[in-house]
Design an enzyme around this catalytic site. Structure first.
Site, PDB file in Angstrom:
ATOM      1  N   HIS A 101      -9.711   2.069   0.623  1.00 24.05           N
ATOM      2  CA  HIS A 101      -9.388   2.867   1.810  1.00 24.05           C
ATOM      3  C   HIS A 101     -10.672   2.871   2.638  1.00 24.05           C
ATOM      4  O   HIS A 101     -11.636   3.556   2.295  1.00 24.05           O
ATOM      5  CB  HIS A 101      -9.020   4.299   1.425  1.00 24.05           C
ATOM      6  CG  HIS A 101      -7.617   4.465   0.950  1.00 24.05           C
ATOM      7  ND1 HIS A 101      -7.139   3.883  -0.184  1.00 24.05           N
ATOM      8  CD2 HIS A 101      -6.573   5.157   1.489  1.00 24.05           C
ATOM      9  CE1 HIS A 101      -5.855   4.210  -0.340  1.00 24.05           C
ATOM     10  NE2 HIS A 101      -5.498   4.987   0.650  1.00 24.05           N
TER      11      HIS A 101
ATOM     12  N   HIS B 259       1.360   5.280  -2.216  1.00 27.59           N
ATOM     13  CA  HIS B 259       0.846   6.232  -3.215  1.00 27.59           C
ATOM     14  C   HIS B 259       2.047   6.807  -3.949  1.00 27.59           C
ATOM     15  O   HIS B 259       2.615   7.822  -3.522  1.00 27.59           O
ATOM     16  CB  HIS B 259       0.043   7.342  -2.532  1.00 27.59           C
ATOM     17  CG  HIS B 259      -1.187   6.845  -1.828  1.00 27.59           C
ATOM     18  ND1 HIS B 259      -2.460   7.027  -2.339  1.00 27.59           N
ATOM     19  CD2 HIS B 259      -1.338   6.160  -0.671  1.00 27.59           C
ATOM     20  CE1 HIS B 259      -3.347   6.471  -1.505  1.00 27.59           C
ATOM     21  NE2 HIS B 259      -2.687   5.936  -0.492  1.00 27.59           N
TER      22      HIS B 259
ATOM     23  N   HIS C  98       0.847  -1.205   0.000  1.00 31.43           N
ATOM     24  CA  HIS C  98       0.000   0.000   0.000  1.00 31.43           C
ATOM     25  C   HIS C  98       0.875   1.245   0.000  1.00 31.43           C
ATOM     26  O   HIS C  98       1.440   1.631   1.022  1.00 31.43           O
ATOM     27  CB  HIS C  98      -0.920   0.003   1.233  1.00 31.43           C
ATOM     28  CG  HIS C  98      -1.906   1.116   1.233  1.00 31.43           C
ATOM     29  ND1 HIS C  98      -3.273   0.921   1.360  1.00 31.43           N
ATOM     30  CD2 HIS C  98      -1.755   2.458   1.127  1.00 31.43           C
ATOM     31  CE1 HIS C  98      -3.896   2.084   1.321  1.00 31.43           C
ATOM     32  NE2 HIS C  98      -2.995   3.036   1.187  1.00 31.43           N
TER      33      HIS C  98
ATOM     34  N   ASP D  32       2.271   3.358   2.919  1.00 33.79           N
ATOM     35  CA  ASP D  32       1.231   4.319   2.572  1.00 33.79           C
ATOM     36  C   ASP D  32       1.816   5.549   1.868  1.00 33.79           C
ATOM     37  O   ASP D  32       1.707   5.679   0.663  1.00 33.79           O
ATOM     38  CB  ASP D  32       0.415   4.736   3.795  1.00 33.79           C
ATOM     39  CG  ASP D  32      -0.939   5.338   3.422  1.00 33.79           C
ATOM     40  OD1 ASP D  32      -1.281   5.323   2.225  1.00 33.79           O
ATOM     41  OD2 ASP D  32      -1.653   5.811   4.324  1.00 33.79           O
TER      42      ASP D  32
ATOM     43  N   GLU E 177     -10.883   5.108   7.248  1.00 28.78           N
ATOM     44  CA  GLU E 177      -9.633   5.747   7.699  1.00 28.78           C
ATOM     45  C   GLU E 177      -9.990   7.051   8.392  1.00 28.78           C
ATOM     46  O   GLU E 177      -9.776   8.156   7.876  1.00 28.78           O
ATOM     47  CB  GLU E 177      -8.699   6.016   6.498  1.00 28.78           C
ATOM     48  CG  GLU E 177      -7.326   6.498   6.936  1.00 28.78           C
ATOM     49  CD  GLU E 177      -6.450   6.949   5.779  1.00 28.78           C
ATOM     50  OE1 GLU E 177      -6.911   6.949   4.622  1.00 28.78           O
ATOM     51  OE2 GLU E 177      -5.289   7.301   6.044  1.00 28.78           O
TER      52      GLU E 177
ATOM     53  N   GLN F   4      -9.491   9.407  -4.961  1.00 30.22           N
ATOM     54  CA  GLN F   4      -9.137  10.177  -3.753  1.00 30.22           C
ATOM     55  C   GLN F   4     -10.273  11.076  -3.249  1.00 30.22           C
ATOM     56  O   GLN F   4     -10.449  11.267  -2.058  1.00 30.22           O
ATOM     57  CB  GLN F   4      -7.893  11.034  -4.045  1.00 30.22           C
ATOM     58  CG  GLN F   4      -7.490  12.007  -2.958  1.00 30.22           C
ATOM     59  CD  GLN F   4      -6.722  11.353  -1.824  1.00 30.22           C
ATOM     60  OE1 GLN F   4      -5.591  10.939  -1.994  1.00 30.22           O
ATOM     61  NE2 GLN F   4      -7.367  11.251  -0.683  1.00 30.22           N
TER      62      GLN F   4
HETATM   63 FE   FE2 Z   1      -3.472   5.170   1.420  1.00 28.96          FE
END
Ligand code: FE2
Length: 419
Positions: A207, A56, A54, A306, A210, A149
């Site tokens: 996701h 980005h 995971h 992440d 979170e 996102q």
């Molecule tokens: Fe993430």
């Protein structure tokens, strides 16, 4: 290639590993070979490569651009990224993503699952990552998650963008139900994700929850959809930090569903401990999912980095041993047995999440993908933050490191051994 004196994780004695071409030909206590390409592992750990499940990559190495996230919150991070996104160029994304990938390769990672923001109608970042996936395949296997996102149903054309990203070549469908405007939209977004996954035969990595909101309960929806459609092993719930705030009776009930659904979990301890609890005074919550309890219940859970030096996380260098170190601390997994088996969280558990199957395993007949660490076991690997001496992919050395050494200038000038 012959690797001498390799310490495997499940064996007490060392072995030799013979590699012919790109395949592991033999693993046995002592191999005589005419091959002159010999690496002596010196009884250090030889294991399957690390996995980053995971990250980005499209946002990596962009901290401070165009401005720093001064509050350190997830939400200011999204605002900073939103501003950066307006000026995003192909070259900028490629330069940053590639550099982050190089850090990961040097740190022994050979599989990467990266989320890519697809709420950019030009798909700039997605196109870059698709190109890098091809360009870097000799060094690293990349799974691309189409990550909305700014939401699927709360963002103009979000659902179409998601489907278009899959058609363009994304491997995994992402989502962010807790960020949708309402709970109903969040639930509906998960149903749309599952529909698309079935239509295009894709993996899912959402996701999920979170947020430090004990009322954020999209995990039960995702797990139920996975169960009802019998696709649990292909589904991943990332973050699920709200579970750290759920009450125990609800969580007990939830775990029954999680066990039945067979879904996977990714916790991102570096970022979660940094972003979690931001709205608390004292006591401050840790903002982490229940890693220990999931693991004890035989529910698959692994660790991800992440963010790497971006609007959400101002540190990081793509090293999974840093992630693991933090993960063990904040999950209260510092017992002897926990530490002695801890590499599972960044190797085999992650392989299960990425749906890699048998191809990942270090065994005769499989592709020669392995790493040689500077330490002899899981315990020392995390305690001393081992160096990855060699990373070998398809029988070829793709990275090499030298462990740092320290001397103290006492009367008998001494090399320091931290063991
Ligand atoms: Fe993430």
């Amino acid at each position: 290639m012959l690797i001498k004196n390799a310490k495997l994780r499940n064996l007490n004695h060392s072995v030799d590993i013979l590699i012919e071409g790109d395949v592991i030909k033999e693993i046995s206590p002592s191999i005589i070979s005419s091959d002159s390409n010999i690496i002596n592992a010196n009884n250090n750990l030889v294991l399957e490569p690390f996995i980053e499940p995971h990250v980005h990559l499209d946002t990596a190495l962009s901290a401070g651009q165009p401005r720093w996230n001064k509050s350190g919150t997830l939400f200011e991070g999204i605002e900073c990224w939103s501003e950066k996104k307006e000026t995003l160029t192909y070259d900028d994304v490629k330069k940053r993503s590639k550099k982050a990938l190089e850090w990961q390769i040097a740190n022994g990672i050979q599989w990467v699952r990266t989320h890519v923001d697809i709420t950019d109608p030009t798909f700039t970042a997605l196109k870059v990552l698709l190109e890098l996936k091809e360009e870097m395949k000799q060094f690293v296997n990349i799974q691309i998650v189409a990550f909305p996102q700014e939401g699927i149903l709360s963002f103009p054309n979000g659902l179409k963008l998601l489907e278009d990203a899959l058609i363009l070549g994304a491997d995994v469908i992402g989502g962010i139900p807790h960020f949708e405007y309402t709970r109903d939209l969040g639930v509906q977004s998960i149903k749309e994700i599952v529909k698309l996954a079935i239509k295009y035969d894709k993996l899912i990595d959402v996701h999920c929850d979170e947020i430090d909101d004990e009322q954020s309960r999209f995990l039960e929806v995702l797990a139920t959809e996975a169960l009802f459609n019998n696709i649990g092993t292909k589904v991943t719930a990332s973050h699920t930090t709200a579970m750290g705030s759920y009450n125990d009776p609800y969580t007990y009930k939830l775990f029954r569903l999680l066990r039945k659904s067979n879904i996977n979990f990714i916790s991102n301890p570096l970022v979660n401990i940094h972003l979690g609890g931001r709205f608390d005074s004292y006591p401050k919550r840790r903002g982490l999912t229940r890693v220990k309890e999931l693991d004890q219940d035989n529910i698959n859970v692994c660790f991800g980095h992440d963010d790497i030096f971006d609007p959400w996380y101002p540190l990081g260098n793509g090293n999974m041993l840093q992630v693991l170190h933090m993960g063990l601390h904040v999950s209260h997994m510092m017992g002897y047995d926990d530490i002695s088996n801890c590499l599972d969280f960044i190797t085999c558990n992650s392989a299960k999440t990425l749906h890699l199957g048998d191809e990942y395993k270090l065994k005769v007949g499989n592709k020669a993908n392995l790493i040689i660490l500077s330490e002899q076991n899981d315990y020392d690997a995390v305690k001393l933050q081992a160096s990855v001496l060699f990373s070998i992919k398809n029988g070829v050395v793709i990275s090499k490191s030298t462990p740092k050494q320290s001397y103290i200038f006492t009367t008998n000038k001494k090399f320091i051994d931290f063991k």
